[in-house]
Enzyme design. Sequence first.
Site, PDB file in Angstrom:
ATOM      1  N   TYR A 150       0.839  -1.203   0.000  1.00  0.00           N
ATOM      2  CA  TYR A 150       0.000   0.000   0.000  1.00  0.00           C
ATOM      3  C   TYR A 150       0.881   1.263   0.000  1.00  0.00           C
ATOM      4  O   TYR A 150       0.752   2.119  -0.866  1.00  0.00           O
ATOM      5  CB  TYR A 150      -0.903  -0.034   1.228  1.00  0.00           C
ATOM      6  CG  TYR A 150      -1.889   1.110   1.311  1.00  0.00           C
ATOM      7  CD1 TYR A 150      -3.014   1.145   0.486  1.00  0.00           C
ATOM      8  CD2 TYR A 150      -1.716   2.141   2.230  1.00  0.00           C
ATOM      9  CE1 TYR A 150      -3.934   2.187   0.573  1.00  0.00           C
ATOM     10  CE2 TYR A 150      -2.642   3.179   2.329  1.00  0.00           C
ATOM     11  CZ  TYR A 150      -3.747   3.198   1.499  1.00  0.00           C
ATOM     12  OH  TYR A 150      -4.655   4.228   1.595  1.00  0.00           O
ATOM     13  N   VAL A 193     -12.068   2.826  13.599  1.00  0.00           N
ATOM     14  CA  VAL A 193     -13.336   3.486  13.935  1.00  0.00           C
ATOM     15  C   VAL A 193     -14.506   2.531  13.703  1.00  0.00           C
ATOM     16  O   VAL A 193     -15.373   2.362  14.575  1.00  0.00           O
ATOM     17  CB  VAL A 193     -13.524   4.789  13.121  1.00  0.00           C
ATOM     18  CG1 VAL A 193     -14.910   5.372  13.366  1.00  0.00           C
ATOM     19  CG2 VAL A 193     -12.451   5.813  13.489  1.00  0.00           C
ATOM     20  N   ASN A 195     -14.382  -0.772  13.505  1.00  0.00           N
ATOM     21  CA  ASN A 195     -14.277  -1.886  14.461  1.00  0.00           C
ATOM     22  C   ASN A 195     -14.866  -1.516  15.816  1.00  0.00           C
ATOM     23  O   ASN A 195     -15.721  -2.227  16.350  1.00  0.00           O
ATOM     24  CB  ASN A 195     -12.807  -2.270  14.682  1.00  0.00           C
ATOM     25  CG  ASN A 195     -12.347  -3.333  13.698  1.00  0.00           C
ATOM     26  OD1 ASN A 195     -13.043  -3.656  12.742  1.00  0.00           O
ATOM     27  ND2 ASN A 195     -11.151  -3.873  13.916  1.00  0.00           N
ATOM     28  N   GLN A 214      -0.686   4.447  20.821  1.00  0.00           N
ATOM     29  CA  GLN A 214      -0.425   5.001  19.484  1.00  0.00           C
ATOM     30  C   GLN A 214      -1.526   5.999  19.120  1.00  0.00           C
ATOM     31  O   GLN A 214      -2.650   5.858  19.604  1.00  0.00           O
ATOM     32  CB  GLN A 214      -0.311   3.887  18.425  1.00  0.00           C
ATOM     33  CG  GLN A 214      -1.590   3.186  18.015  1.00  0.00           C
ATOM     34  CD  GLN A 214      -1.925   1.976  18.883  1.00  0.00           C
ATOM     35  OE1 GLN A 214      -1.673   1.971  20.083  1.00  0.00           O
ATOM     36  NE2 GLN A 214      -2.530   0.958  18.301  1.00  0.00           N
TER      37      GLN A 214
END
Length: 318
Positions: A150, A193, A195, A214
């Site tokens: 990605y 978000v 989840n 984090q």
Amino acid sequence: MKFAHDQQRVLVTGGAGFLGSHLCDRLVEAGHDVLCLDNFYTGSKANVEGLLGHPRFELMRHDVTFPLYVEVDRIFNLACPASPIHYQQDPVQTTKTSVHGAINMLGLAKRVRARILQASTSEVYGDPEIHPQVEGYWGRVNPIGIRSCYDEGKRCAETLFFDYWRQHQLEIKVMRIFNTYGPRMHPNDGRVVSNFIVQALQGDPLTIYGDGSQTRSFCYVDDLIEGMLRLMETPAEFTGPINIGNPAEYTMLQLAETVLRLVGGNSKIIFQPLPSDDPRQRQPDISLAKTHLDWEPTVSLDDGLQETIAYFRHRLRA
Ligand code: NAD
Ligand code: UDP
Ligand code: UDP
């Protein structure tokens, strides 16, 4: 929102995805002719349901890794799976989508002299050594890790955009999008978000990866799309790259607590292993966007989460 021309023929790749579908809504609303292109890898027809049958909207199944011959004035290149579980499912296809997709869309833009915008990402900064991230920072990206398909695909796409600009004088706009959330996120796409909200609504434990210290900075989708539309209509000489995101930064623990407060219920928080190469902190410096686009986010995390929770509540019931 004012446009330079009255009506444009606009191509949106990845138009049936989360961001793409909101963009199509805004473009049709503004009176443009929209060609929405998608291979439905992570997107769905349901996301553009409200536009199907509209005289200015057309939906086309197509994979951007194959050439495309259409006549358009503007191209928004959003096609690419965006959440780690999706882009890691077929990492070779992810790189191909970013790189071959960019080549094809740039080739198309060159032939028809269309202006083209790339949905790039804060992931080009990798796990950053400077904070907040400014556009001049070159990033710290692992070239061989599980996120590389990605990150490096998006970095290469940026390279292609700037080479087509230098070599073929294309009008390009490179937008570095920071974590964005809102209605039409895929309930199973694994982003934090969606989840947390789905877990809280179902009474399941909220899964924090690592110790939850984090950070991420979350932008509500309406703010993001406004920034994208403004960027497309900046003067020809403005290329970016430009950060678009909400600088309000939260730890994952704070996010979990906020979602729990807004949803209610009695879900617990549990801790799971941190995936490799997971960036420690991320926050956009949006000075450039303030200056060039006169843009800054307007939706608070609480308000944006309320809208998103309402969407998921409805979707989970259906
Ligand atoms: P998404 O997965 O909902 O949308 C991506 C869309 O692209 C989907 O509809 C998918 O089916 C389509 N697609 C994937 N591969 C394709 C291909 N080869 N050909 C045609 N269509 C293809 O994700 P999103 O959040 O809407 O992201 C849109 C863009 O914005 C992506 O390029 C992503 O990298 C970028 N972005 C998003 C975020 C974010 O937080 N949402 C952050 C940074 C960058
Ligand atoms: N391309 C496309 N649509 C167009 C024009 C080009 O999909 O309308 C593709 C084409 O298949 C090519 C790519 O874009 O592989 C790059 O085009 P470019 O003209 O830059 O390169 P070339 O064709 O010379 O390789
Ligand atoms: N994360 C988490 N629980 C989850 C999903 C994600 O704690 O159920 C963490 C993840 O490890 C990362 C942050 O939330 O640190 C944001 O993850 P996401 O996949 O949404 O975005 P990205 O890592 O691409 O910024």
